[in-house]
Design an enzyme around this catalytic site. Structure first.
Site, PDB file in Angstrom:
ATOM      1  N   CYS A   1       0.846  -1.199   0.000  1.00 64.01           N
ATOM      2  CA  CYS A   1       0.000   0.000   0.000  1.00 64.01           C
ATOM      3  C   CYS A   1       0.880   1.246   0.000  1.00 64.01           C
ATOM      4  O   CYS A   1       1.363   1.667   1.055  1.00 64.01           O
ATOM      5  CB  CYS A   1      -0.924  -0.011   1.213  1.00 64.01           C
ATOM      6  SG  CYS A   1      -1.953   1.467   1.314  1.00 64.01           S
TER       7      CYS A   1
ATOM      8  N   CYS B   1      -0.391   4.097   2.102  1.00 60.51           N
ATOM      9  CA  CYS B   1      -0.257   3.904   3.563  1.00 60.51           C
ATOM     10  C   CYS B   1       1.187   4.129   3.994  1.00 60.51           C
ATOM     11  O   CYS B   1       1.441   4.734   5.030  1.00 60.51           O
ATOM     12  CB  CYS B   1      -0.639   2.484   3.975  1.00 60.51           C
ATOM     13  SG  CYS B   1      -2.144   1.855   3.276  1.00 60.51           S
ATOM     14  N   ASP B   2       2.129   3.578   3.222  1.00 59.43           N
ATOM     15  CA  ASP B   2       3.517   3.480   3.704  1.00 59.43           C
ATOM     16  C   ASP B   2       4.499   4.399   2.974  1.00 59.43           C
ATOM     17  O   ASP B   2       5.663   4.490   3.372  1.00 59.43           O
ATOM     18  CB  ASP B   2       4.011   2.028   3.553  1.00 59.43           C
ATOM     19  CG  ASP B   2       3.166   1.054   4.353  1.00 59.43           C
ATOM     20  OD1 ASP B   2       2.598   1.484   5.376  1.00 59.43           O
ATOM     21  OD2 ASP B   2       3.058  -0.113   3.957  1.00 59.43           O
TER      22      ASP B   2
END
Ligand code: NAP
Length: 310
Positions: free
Chosen positions: A135, A138-139
């Protein structure tokens, strides 16, 4: 077991499930949505959505998910955090076995979505969170000013590479063929100084350092057989999705890839059970098509319940 018999139970709270819950609740059906994590599904982890009608410009997926949740709840839909483990669907009362006990409903809309596919390399699982990510939104922030690779050639890989190019010093986009599957609109966006596309190449090995973190990848050119190592801080895997339908195995028909065989009418073949969104066999998996499925499933569910009452 919970005493209450709901009119409709919706499994999954991505765009399909949230829309199904909105339509069911608005039609006056008592409706419960079950979601193992937080609402929004994959939409909630997408930071740039620019093709959801009515939201011109760039829309944040988390915000869109939250709006859908609030809209469904405003009509009376209830949300529960509960992972569904299995289903008992024979008869008029459907039972959903969850980690938090059993839920009973007169009809069920399945909208569990899909989860990222892994590359299947030996140390991939161990390096998850230590340089391997599924992701980018997300990261990605963890890799600011670093060098990373995105693996894949579809819309997700292209969108991830574009997103990461705004954060990272250098982004390699590694694709196993000589042509992207991603829509043409990404070709221009990928023309950036810090983006390099590596064609016809697969990841043979994820390299790690003495601290057990990703240090690079070894690639193999599928045409020439040549190998090449890239020094990296992170590897973003974006090679498609696997439907999250394991809990329904044996209870609802699935195709060979694990997708519900339900067509556009969302009928699964099990009376009173409908499938909506990325979990069903379909040509285009988008937020808008998931939401459309949710509305169709709710309509079909309402008709089913009316038939049952006659
Ligand atoms: P996808 O379209 O299935 O693409 C997966 C990509 O990964 C393909 O390029 C495939 O290669 C490659 N791949 C698969 N297995 C691999 C492996 N083991 N090793 C290396 N490469 C592998 O998946 P997606 O990109 O996640 O998209 C899923 C759906 O969501 C699509 O319908 C897409 O249009 C939609 N989506 C839309 C947007 C948007 O509109 N903004 C954003 C994200 C996703 P091949 O090409 O050789 O098969």
């Amino acid at each position: 077991m919970e005493e209450r018999l709901w009119d409709a139970a919706v499994v999954g709270a991505g765009p399909a499930g949230l829309t199904a819950a909105l339509y069911c609740a608005r039609a006056g059906l008592s409706t419960v949505m079950l979601e193992k994590l937080s609402p929004g599904g994959q939409m909630a982890t997408t930071n740039e959505i620019e093709n959801y009608p009515g939201f011109p410009g760039v829309t944040d997926g988390f915000e869109l998910a939250d709006r859908m949740r609030r809209q469904a709840e405003s009509f009376g839909a209830s949300q529960r955090s509960a992972e569904v483990l299995s289903l008992r669907l024979e008869g008029a009362e459907k039972v959903l076995v969850t980690k938090a006990g059993e839920i009973r409903a007169r009809c069920v809309i399945l909208a569990p979505g899909a989860a990222p596919r892994e590359l299947g390399l030996p140390n991939e699982a161990a390096l998850r969170g230590k340089g391997v990510s599924y992701c980018a939104t997300c990261d990605g922030a963890f890799y600011r000013k670093k060098t990373v690779a995105v693996i894949g050639g579809g819309d997700t890989a292209a969108a991830d590479a574009v997103f990461l190019s705004g954060l990272c010093e250098k982004v390699y986009l590694v694709h196993r063929r000589g042509k992207l599957r991603a829509s043409g609109s990404y070709a221009k966006k990928l023309q950036k100084e810090n983006v390099e596309i590596v064609w016809d190449s697969v990841v043979e090995e994820i390299l790690e350092n003495e601290k057990g973190r990703v240090s690079g990848v070894r690639l193999r050119n599928v045409k020439t057989g040549e190998t090449r190592a890239l020094t990296l801080s992170g590897v973003f895997v974006a090679v498609g999705n696997i439907p999250a339908t394991d809990f329904a195995k044996g209870a609802v028909p699935l195709d060979e890839a694990g997708y519900f065989t339900a067509g556009e009418d969302t009928q699964t073949g099990v009376p009173g059970v409908f499938a909506a969104g990325d979990c069903r066999r379909k040509p285009l998996r988008q937020i808008v098509t998931a939401a459309a499925d949710g509305a169709v499933a709710a309509y079909a569910a309402e008709a089913y319940l009316q038939d049952q009452q006659q």
